[in-house]
Every structure is written in C-alpha cells, then in structure tokens.
Design a protein around this motif. Structure first.
Motif, mmCIF file in Angstrom:
data_model
loop_
_atom_site.group_PDB
_atom_site.id
_atom_site.type_symbol
_atom_site.label_atom_id
_atom_site.label_comp_id
_atom_site.label_asym_id
_atom_site.label_seq_id
_atom_site.Cartn_x
_atom_site.Cartn_y
_atom_site.Cartn_z
ATOM 1 N N ASN A 74 27.569 99.456 39.439
ATOM 2 C CA ASN A 74 27.618 100.653 40.270
ATOM 3 C C ASN A 74 28.406 100.384 41.538
ATOM 4 N N ASP A 75 29.009 101.466 42.029
ATOM 5 C CA ASP A 75 29.666 101.412 43.324
ATOM 6 C C ASP A 75 28.573 101.429 44.389
ATOM 7 N N GLY A 76 28.961 101.283 45.641
ATOM 8 C CA GLY A 76 27.999 101.424 46.720
ATOM 9 C C GLY A 76 27.526 102.868 46.806
ATOM 10 N N ALA A 77 26.458 103.110 47.542
ATOM 11 C CA ALA A 77 25.925 104.470 47.709
ATOM 12 C C ALA A 77 27.055 105.395 48.146
ATOM 13 N N ALA A 78 27.170 106.528 47.465
ATOM 14 C CA ALA A 78 28.296 107.432 47.670
ATOM 15 C C ALA A 78 28.344 108.024 49.067
ATOM 16 N N ASP A 79 27.212 108.287 49.654
ATOM 17 C CA ASP A 79 27.218 108.960 50.949
ATOM 18 C C ASP A 79 26.494 108.164 52.033
ATOM 19 N N GLY A 80 26.311 106.875 51.794
ATOM 20 C CA GLY A 80 25.681 106.041 52.797
ATOM 21 C C GLY A 80 24.174 106.163 52.876
ATOM 22 N N ARG A 81 23.572 106.927 51.950
ATOM 23 C CA ARG A 81 22.110 107.050 51.961
ATOM 24 C C ARG A 81 21.475 105.692 51.692
ATOM 25 N N GLY A 82 20.301 105.499 52.225
ATOM 26 C CA GLY A 82 19.545 104.282 51.974
ATOM 27 C C GLY A 82 18.812 104.365 50.647
ATOM 28 N N PRO A 83 18.047 103.334 50.324
ATOM 29 C CA PRO A 83 17.300 103.308 49.058
ATOM 30 C C PRO A 83 16.353 104.494 48.909
ATOM 31 N N THR A 84 16.197 104.922 47.665
ATOM 32 C CA THR A 84 15.296 106.011 47.323
ATOM 33 C C THR A 84 13.952 105.430 46.921
ATOM 34 N N GLY A 85 12.883 105.902 47.475
ATOM 35 C CA GLY A 85 11.554 105.415 47.131
ATOM 36 C C GLY A 85 11.006 106.084 45.883
ATOM 37 N N GLY A 86 9.967 105.489 45.313
ATOM 38 C CA GLY A 86 9.265 106.085 44.187
ATOM 39 C C GLY A 86 9.968 105.982 42.854
ATOM 40 N N VAL A 87 10.978 105.135 42.754
ATOM 41 C CA VAL A 87 11.704 104.961 41.503
ATOM 42 C C VAL A 87 11.414 103.561 40.979
ATOM 43 N N GLY A 88 10.999 103.459 39.732
ATOM 44 C CA GLY A 88 10.781 102.151 39.114
ATOM 45 C C GLY A 88 9.362 101.651 39.297
ATOM 46 N N LEU A 89 9.083 100.579 38.559
ATOM 47 C CA LEU A 89 7.747 100.000 38.565
ATOM 48 C C LEU A 89 7.629 98.772 39.463
ATOM 49 N N GLY A 90 8.751 98.281 39.968
ATOM 50 C CA GLY A 90 8.710 97.122 40.840
ATOM 51 C C GLY A 90 8.764 95.786 40.115
ATOM 52 N N TRP A 91 8.962 95.795 38.794
ATOM 53 C CA TRP A 91 9.043 94.521 38.062
ATOM 54 C C TRP A 91 10.434 93.931 38.156
ATOM 55 N N GLY A 92 11.409 94.763 38.236
ATOM 56 C CA GLY A 92 12.761 94.396 38.574
ATOM 57 C C GLY A 92 13.445 93.362 37.721
ATOM 58 N N LEU A 93 14.401 92.731 38.381
ATOM 59 C CA LEU A 93 15.257 91.778 37.693
ATOM 60 C C LEU A 93 14.519 90.523 37.255
ATOM 61 N N ASP A 94 13.480 90.129 37.971
ATOM 62 C CA ASP A 94 12.732 88.937 37.560
ATOM 63 C C ASP A 94 12.105 89.134 36.180
ATOM 64 N N GLY A 95 11.514 90.293 35.950
ATOM 65 C CA GLY A 95 10.937 90.586 34.639
ATOM 66 C C GLY A 95 11.999 90.640 33.559
ATOM 67 N N LEU A 96 13.152 91.208 33.884
ATOM 68 C CA LEU A 96 14.253 91.263 32.932
ATOM 69 C C LEU A 96 14.737 89.854 32.586
ATOM 70 N N ARG A 97 14.878 89.012 33.603
ATOM 71 C CA ARG A 97 15.315 87.631 33.340
ATOM 72 C C ARG A 97 14.343 86.899 32.419
ATOM 73 N N GLU A 98 13.054 87.083 32.643
ATOM 74 C CA GLU A 98 12.058 86.433 31.782
ATOM 75 C C GLU A 98 12.180 86.916 30.344
ATOM 76 N N ARG A 99 12.330 88.206 30.154
ATOM 77 C CA ARG A 99 12.447 88.780 28.807
ATOM 78 C C ARG A 99 13.690 88.237 28.094
ATOM 79 N N ILE A 100 14.811 88.223 28.793
ATOM 80 C CA ILE A 100 16.065 87.787 28.185
ATOM 81 C C ILE A 100 16.071 86.281 27.952
ATOM 82 N N ARG A 101 15.439 85.529 28.824
ATOM 83 C CA ARG A 101 15.354 84.074 28.659
ATOM 84 C C ARG A 101 14.603 83.721 27.370
ATOM 85 N N LEU A 102 13.612 84.517 26.992
ATOM 86 C CA LEU A 102 12.883 84.279 25.740
ATOM 87 C C LEU A 102 13.791 84.393 24.517
ATOM 88 N N LEU A 103 14.899 85.099 24.669
ATOM 89 C CA LEU A 103 15.866 85.252 23.581
ATOM 90 C C LEU A 103 17.049 84.303 23.735
#
Length: 136
Positions: A74-103
C-alpha cells in the motif's frame, strides 16, 4: 484463495482503492497453503485499512516453480489521516509469521521507500506436496 475476490470486493465496497492480480492456477494448492495465504492477504488488507486509510493497495498472488508468493503493498495514507481504530483483532503480523513458519514459509514486512508498507508471504509448495506423498 478462491475467496480472495470476495475479500477484495468487501474492501472495495468500503472505499479501499484496491487492485488485484491473481494467478490462474490456485485451485490445486494444498489446503493449508491456500488458507494461510488467504489469511496473509486478509491481515495485510486490514492493516492497510487501519494504518493507511485512503491509500492505494495492490495485491499480487503468483505461483512459482516451488513457491506461492503473496504480496500486498500500500501507498501511504492518501490524505494524511492517522490510523483507524476498531479494525482487526490485534493478532497482526506476529500471528501471521507463526502460521507461515509452520509451513516452512517466510513473511517479510516493512516500510517502502515511498512511505507505504509491504507484506510478502512466500510458502513452499513442492516441499509440502512431496512431504504429503511420502506420509501416505
């Protein structure tokens, strides 16, 4: 991965400027590879919505000789807005890395020189297929 078009449609309906290039030969991938790659795309799109609202996002899914490669940038935020709250579960990239490492795969994530963010997931496919055949 067959559900990626629905995921793309979901985010586009919510205003995400999203482009996708998907390989044609995704149906024969092992289920765990396909599911984990989908989760990688899902996590990456959620991160883009959260941290770069309004940014242009590109999804690429390609099969190579022995790997599946998923890239979400993704490009940077289009209009300079900061992060949006309430999106996602908070498991993030660490959970993804663990899942992919198992494969036996890898996840690389970080900023781009242009101020955006990129996530690249690489999962070996040939090794998994060979291992599964040997286990039968």
């Amino acid at each position: 991965l067959r559900q990626v078009p629905d995921l793309i449609d979901y985010w586009q309906r919510r205003g995400m400027r999203l482009e996708a290039r998907l390989a044609n030969d995704l149906d024969d991938l092992p289920v765990m590879v396909s599911t984990s790659a989908y989760r990688g795309i899902q996590e990456s799109l959620t991160n883009a919505a959260k941290h770069a609202p309004g940014a242009r996002v590109r999804v690429t899914v390609a099969t190579e000789a022995q790997h599946l490669r998923v890239r979400v940038e993704n490009d940077g935020a289009a209009d300079g807005r900061g992060p949006t709250g309430g999106v996602g579960l908070g498991w993030g990239l660490d959970g993804l890395r663990e899942r992919i490492r198992l494969l036996a795969g890898t996840v690389e994530a970080g900023p781009t020189p242009e101020g955006g963010w990129i996530v690249e997931v690489v999962i070996p496919v040939l090794e998994l297929e060979t291992h599964a055949r040997a286990a039968r």
